[in-house]
Design an enzyme around this catalytic site. Structure first.
Site, PDB file in Angstrom:
ATOM      1  N   LYS A  37      -0.774  24.849  17.454  1.00  0.00           N
ATOM      2  CA  LYS A  37      -0.815  23.395  17.695  1.00  0.00           C
ATOM      3  C   LYS A  37      -0.458  22.641  16.412  1.00  0.00           C
ATOM      4  CE  LYS A  37      -5.818  23.452  16.857  1.00  0.00           C
ATOM      5  NZ  LYS A  37      -7.141  23.405  17.489  1.00  0.00           N
ATOM      6  N   ARG A 132     -17.354  18.662  23.530  1.00  0.00           N
ATOM      7  CA  ARG A 132     -16.025  18.062  23.498  1.00  0.00           C
ATOM      8  C   ARG A 132     -15.428  18.075  24.904  1.00  0.00           C
ATOM      9  NH1 ARG A 132     -11.902  20.162  18.866  1.00  0.00           N
ATOM     10  NH2 ARG A 132     -11.581  21.890  20.297  1.00  0.00           N
ATOM     11  N   HIS A 161     -15.543  27.013  23.128  1.00  0.00           N
ATOM     12  CA  HIS A 161     -15.159  26.817  21.721  1.00  0.00           C
ATOM     13  C   HIS A 161     -16.417  26.633  20.886  1.00  0.00           C
ATOM     14  CE1 HIS A 161     -12.436  25.951  18.482  1.00  0.00           C
ATOM     15  NE2 HIS A 161     -12.800  24.697  18.345  1.00  0.00           N
ATOM     16  N   ARG A 217      -8.626  33.190  19.820  1.00  0.00           N
ATOM     17  CA  ARG A 217      -7.642  32.128  19.563  1.00  0.00           C
ATOM     18  C   ARG A 217      -7.595  31.931  18.049  1.00  0.00           C
ATOM     19  NH1 ARG A 217     -11.266  30.251  23.194  1.00  0.00           N
ATOM     20  NH2 ARG A 217     -11.981  28.662  21.706  1.00  0.00           N
ATOM     21  N   TYR A 263       2.665   2.528 -10.368  1.00  0.00           N
ATOM     22  CA  TYR A 263       2.085   1.324  -9.747  1.00  0.00           C
ATOM     23  C   TYR A 263       0.658   1.078 -10.236  1.00  0.00           C
ATOM     24  CZ  TYR A 263       5.911   1.528  -6.344  1.00  0.00           C
ATOM     25  OH  TYR A 263       7.123   1.543  -5.749  1.00  0.00           O
ATOM     26  N   CYS A 309       3.445   7.889  -5.753  1.00  0.00           N
ATOM     27  CA  CYS A 309       4.263   6.938  -4.989  1.00  0.00           C
ATOM     28  C   CYS A 309       4.677   7.581  -3.663  1.00  0.00           C
ATOM     29  CB  CYS A 309       5.509   6.545  -5.774  1.00  0.00           C
ATOM     30  SG  CYS A 309       5.181   6.062  -7.483  1.00  0.00           S
ATOM     31  N   MET A 310       5.405   6.851  -2.853  1.00  0.00           N
ATOM     32  CA  MET A 310       5.823   7.385  -1.553  1.00  0.00           C
ATOM     33  C   MET A 310       6.760   8.584  -1.710  1.00  0.00           C
ATOM     34  SD  MET A 310       7.721   5.478   1.629  1.00  0.00           S
ATOM     35  CE  MET A 310       6.570   4.126   1.743  1.00  0.00           C
ATOM     36  N   ASP A 311       7.619   8.535  -2.733  1.00  0.00           N
ATOM     37  CA  ASP A 311       8.671   9.537  -2.854  1.00  0.00           C
ATOM     38  C   ASP A 311       8.623  10.337  -4.144  1.00  0.00           C
ATOM     39  OD1 ASP A 311       9.791   8.067  -0.577  1.00  0.00           O
ATOM     40  OD2 ASP A 311      10.222   6.572  -2.114  1.00  0.00           O
TER      41      ASP A 311
HETATM   42  C1  PLP Z   1      -7.769  24.618  17.182  1.00  0.00           C
HETATM   43  C2  PLP Z   1      -8.503  25.468  18.145  1.00  0.00           C
HETATM   44  C3  PLP Z   1      -8.647  26.840  17.879  1.00  0.00           C
HETATM   45  C4  PLP Z   1      -8.232  27.490  16.579  1.00  0.00           C
HETATM   46  O1  PLP Z   1      -9.221  27.242  15.604  1.00  0.00           O
HETATM   47  P1  PLP Z   1      -9.101  27.868  14.137  1.00  0.00           P
HETATM   48  O2  PLP Z   1     -10.358  27.473  13.485  1.00  0.00           O
HETATM   49  O3  PLP Z   1      -7.904  27.232  13.511  1.00  0.00           O
HETATM   50  O4  PLP Z   1      -8.912  29.320  14.304  1.00  0.00           O
HETATM   51  C5  PLP Z   1      -9.229  27.613  18.875  1.00  0.00           C
HETATM   52  N1  PLP Z   1      -9.658  27.057  20.024  1.00  0.00           N
HETATM   53  C6  PLP Z   1      -9.574  25.746  20.286  1.00  0.00           C
HETATM   54  C7  PLP Z   1     -10.081  25.214  21.576  1.00  0.00           C
HETATM   55  C8  PLP Z   1      -8.993  24.906  19.348  1.00  0.00           C
HETATM   56  O5  PLP Z   1      -8.917  23.589  19.598  1.00  0.00           O
END
Ligand code: PLP
Length: 371
Positions: A37, A132, A161, A217, A263, A309-311
């Site tokens: 992601k 969540r 999670h 995951r 700046y 700065c930005m750049d």
């Molecule tokens: C982002 C996410 C993960 C991965 O988590 P890490 O700590 O980066 O391994 C796993 N499950 C869900 C639902 C997430 O949102």
């Protein structure tokens, strides 16, 4: 075409090493889903996904439908799960591209079925204490299973999670895991072991590899970054960071004592000083709060002085260096190293956020892209 000399370098061999290392810790039946992601935590989702799959990951996870669609557009055919909420009016897109969605509301199913040709694949989300997304009690799970009993929904997984699996105190992890077992009971009753049960993020898969059901995951660890300071200090196994950020000096000059720069004139030379200018700034994701942090030049730490700065930004040099000298923001230079964790600590945030905030303007270079 890249004209500038400033880039994020992503060594995909590190991604491979991290997958292989985790795989050794996991039981044979536990698969690795690579979490890519937020454009692969800023590293580049497509390149990381391809390498992860070639290195043994069984599938991919993303947060939103767009991310899954762009992986399919890049020609990736592996299973992809969208872990976040998808508006039910777009389930037809997931159906067409064979993308798995996350579901946990009866009303969502009602609406989704009107947008399907045949069927879409779903993972049931259970909230065991993160607060969540997900179903929170057994009765709600039962009701949801009844609503799901339609040919247009093909359940392929159930997951939760963890809110706190990255510390030495594992009590809340244990509590959430126990709750997961309770909540999946009615699901198991119907689907037995034909679907994938999964709970673990990087932290849980590092700390409790043998309790990870059918899959993990694996997100932050995939990139060789530690999920928490605790796990960096007490790593069950070593991760290899994939990311470095490098650029070069584009201007070097000597300033007299008492001269000011950048700046707001926040920096004043204390003596005759060599000051270098580097062509990278907050427009690339190098945050303003990096002022007073350090970069590596000539294998030595040298302070960023004045406002970023930005750049561009300025560095106080220990001596005169030629224009073109390499500058390292993150990564190794000779024997010195600056880790993303160290940068995160300076910015009072976590490594996840620092790599996510690198902007698209900073080119990504991939090493070891081909298998
Ligand atoms: C982002 C996410 C993960 C991965 O988590 P890490 O700590 O980066 O391994 C796993 N499950 C869900 C639902 C997430 O949102």
């Amino acid at each position: 075409m890249q004209y500038r000399n400033a880039q994020a370098i992503i060594d995909l061999d590190a991604v491979k090493q991290n997958i292989l290392t985790l795989k050794k810790q996991l039981p044979k039946q536990t698969k690795i889903l690579a979490v890519v992601k937020a454009d692969g935590y800023g590293h580049g989702a497509v390149a990381v996904a391809k390498k992860a799959l070639a290195s043994g990951a069984a599938g991919l996870c993303v947060a939103i439908l767009e991310e899954a669609v762009s992986l399919r557009e890049a020609g990736i055919k592996a299973p992809i799960l969208v872990m976040g909420y998808t508006d039910p009016s777009y389930v037809g897109i997931a159906e067409r591209l064979d993308i798995q969605l996350t579901a946990f509301q009866c009303e969502w199913l009602e609406e989704a079925k009107r947008h399907l040709e045949h069927s879409v694949s779903l993972h049931i989300k259970l909230d065991t204490g993160m607060g969540r997304l997900g179903l929170r009690d057994v009765d709600d799970v039962r009701l949801f299973l009844e609503a799901l009993n339609l040919s247009c929904f093909k359940v392929t997984g159930a997951f939760t999670h963890f809110a706190k699996a990255d510390t030495a105190d594992t009590a809340y992890y244990v509590k959430q895991d126990r709750r997961f077992r309770e909540l999946i009971e009615p699901i198991k009753h119907i689907y037995k072991d034909t679907i994938m049960y999964h709970t673990g993020n990087s932290a849980a898969s590092m700390q409790f590899p043998t309790d990870m059901y059918d899959a993990v995951r694996f997100g932050i660890g995939l990139y060789g970054l530690y999920p928490s300071p605790h796990l960096k200090e007490h790593p069950p196994f070593t991760l290899v960071p994939a990311l470095s950020i490098t650029t070069q000096l584009v201007h070097v000059k000597r300033l007299n004592k008492g001269e000011k720069l950048s700046y707001g004139l926040t920096y004043e030379t204390k003596e005759t000083e060599w000051i270098g200018t580097i062509p990278i700034g907050y427009g690339d994701g190098i945050q303003r709060r990096m002022q007073d942090f350090e970069v590596l030049i000539g294998g030595k730490r040298q302070p960023i002085v004045g406002r970023v700065c930005m750049d561009q930004c300025m560095v106080k040099l220990d001596k005169a260096y030629p224009v073109g000298e390499k500058v390292t923001f993150v990564g190794k230079d000779h024997r010195e190293v600056i880790t993303l964790e160290e940068v995160a600590e300076h910015l009072n945030t976590i490594n996840y956020e620092v790599s996510c905030l690198l902007t698209p303007r900073l080119p990504r270079h991939y090493l070891n892209e081909d298998e």
